[in-house]
Design an enzyme around this catalytic site. Structure first.
Site, short mmCIF file in Angstrom:
data_model
loop_
_atom_site.label_atom_id
_atom_site.label_comp_id
_atom_site.label_asym_id
_atom_site.label_seq_id
_atom_site.Cartn_x
_atom_site.Cartn_y
_atom_site.Cartn_z
CG PHE A 7 -0.26 0.19 2.33
CD1 PHE A 7 -0.35 1.65 3.02
CD2 PHE A 7 0.15 -0.99 3.15
CE1 PHE A 7 0.37 1.59 4.28
CE2 PHE A 7 1.07 -0.92 4.40
CZ PHE A 7 1.02 0.56 5.21
CB CYS A 8 1.57 3.74 -1.67
SG CYS A 8 0.89 3.84 -3.20
CB THR A 9 0.02 8.39 -0.55
OG1 THR A 9 0.81 8.56 0.35
CG2 THR A 9 -1.08 9.52 -0.14
#
Length: 288
Positions: free
Chosen positions: A185-187
């Site tokens: 995951f990331c922003t």
């Protein structure tokens, strides 16, 4: 009557062949200036990545224009609201990659890794395993300073300083994930999309990307299984699970994230310094 939060902040990306970036750059810039939009748009042969803010009518006009190009007709956008313009200028940049990984053979346009929706991920985390009964491990693909603002509970964080470090780090730890399902995951989804493909390429057999990243997760299910806020690259610095700006700030001098508690320090002078700057100064003096 003007709404309390009149500015619409959008972020979006798409991996798609985009070979006329030079010609399109002037069109993007002219339209954004006409609509009084501010933010950053990255144009690359591998696609588009944008962070923009403006009033609702202007944002909708821009998206209608962009989606008229068949390459971006299905562009998905994440939104949040703010009481003021979060950007100070409008930039349209030409880049080799819309997110730098330095692995040119990774081409999401040719096939993505499996994605997991926010609602499904929450259910997996609630029950402690995926639908096949395998333990779920969250892997944060963001930089260390972003992770420090907030992340999923019990996440794997390799303290990377830039995304181009991720491929070597994750390849070196493959044995740690034997028998587990990994969710990167990331922003907003762009980094974990490349990360998940790379992990598949180096032999991970059960890896997903979080569809839409943290911001989409907040929008869909709130802050369940998440501690803290989400760092964003504008004046708001961080958003809470309600997609509201928080009191977290970023130091103008050293770019460190400054928490509300740290802002009580006499070393925190907005626009000039923070406690992190002072630590660096003291360390340099001791070394000298």
């Amino acid at each position: 009557m003007q709404p309390a939060n009149p500015y619409v902040n959008i972020s979006a990306y798409k991996f798609v062949t985009f070979n006329d970036t030079l010609e399109k750059r002037s069109q993007f810039r002219a339209l954004c200036e006409e609509l009084s939009l501010k933010g950053t748009i990255l144009l690359s042969p591998e696609g588009i990545n944008l962070f923009l803010a403006g009033l609702r009518e202007q944002i909708d006009t821009f998206l209608t224009w962009l989606r008229a190009d068949q390459r971006f007709a299905d562009l998905e956008v994440k939104e949040s609201l703010s009481d003021r313009q979060p950007f100070t200028r409008m930039l349209v940049k030409l880049k080799r990659e819309i997110i730098t990984m330095k692995h040119p053979l990774i081409k999401p346009e040719e096939g993505r890794a499996p994605a997991v929706a926010a609602t499904t991920l929450k259910r997996w985390l609630d029950q402690g395993h995926d639908d096949a009964g395998k333990p779920v491990v969250m892997v944060d693909t963001r930089n260390a300073f972003e992770v420090d603002v907030g992340t999923f509970d019990n996440t794997v964080d390799y303290r990377i300083e830039k995304f181009s470090e991720f491929p070597d780090v994750i390849a070196a730890h493959k044995d740690d994930f034997e028998g587990k399902t990994i969710v990167t995951f990331c922003t907003g989804g762009i980094r974990c999309e490349k990360a998940a493909i790379h992990m598949q390429n180096v032999g991970y057999d059960s890896v997903y990307q979080l569809e839409g990243g943290i911001l989409k997760y907040f929008e869909a299910v709130g802050g369940a299984h998440y501690t803290g806020d989400c760092f964003v690259f504008d004046y708001r610095t961080a958003l809470n699970p309600k997609l509201e700006a928080t009191q977290t700030a970023q130091c103008f001098a050293c770019r460190a994230v400054v928490t509300p508690r740290e802002q009580l320090s006499p070393y925190y002078i907005p626009g000039k310094s923070c406690p992190h700057c002072q630590k660096e100064v003291r360390a340099e003096l001791q070394e000298a």
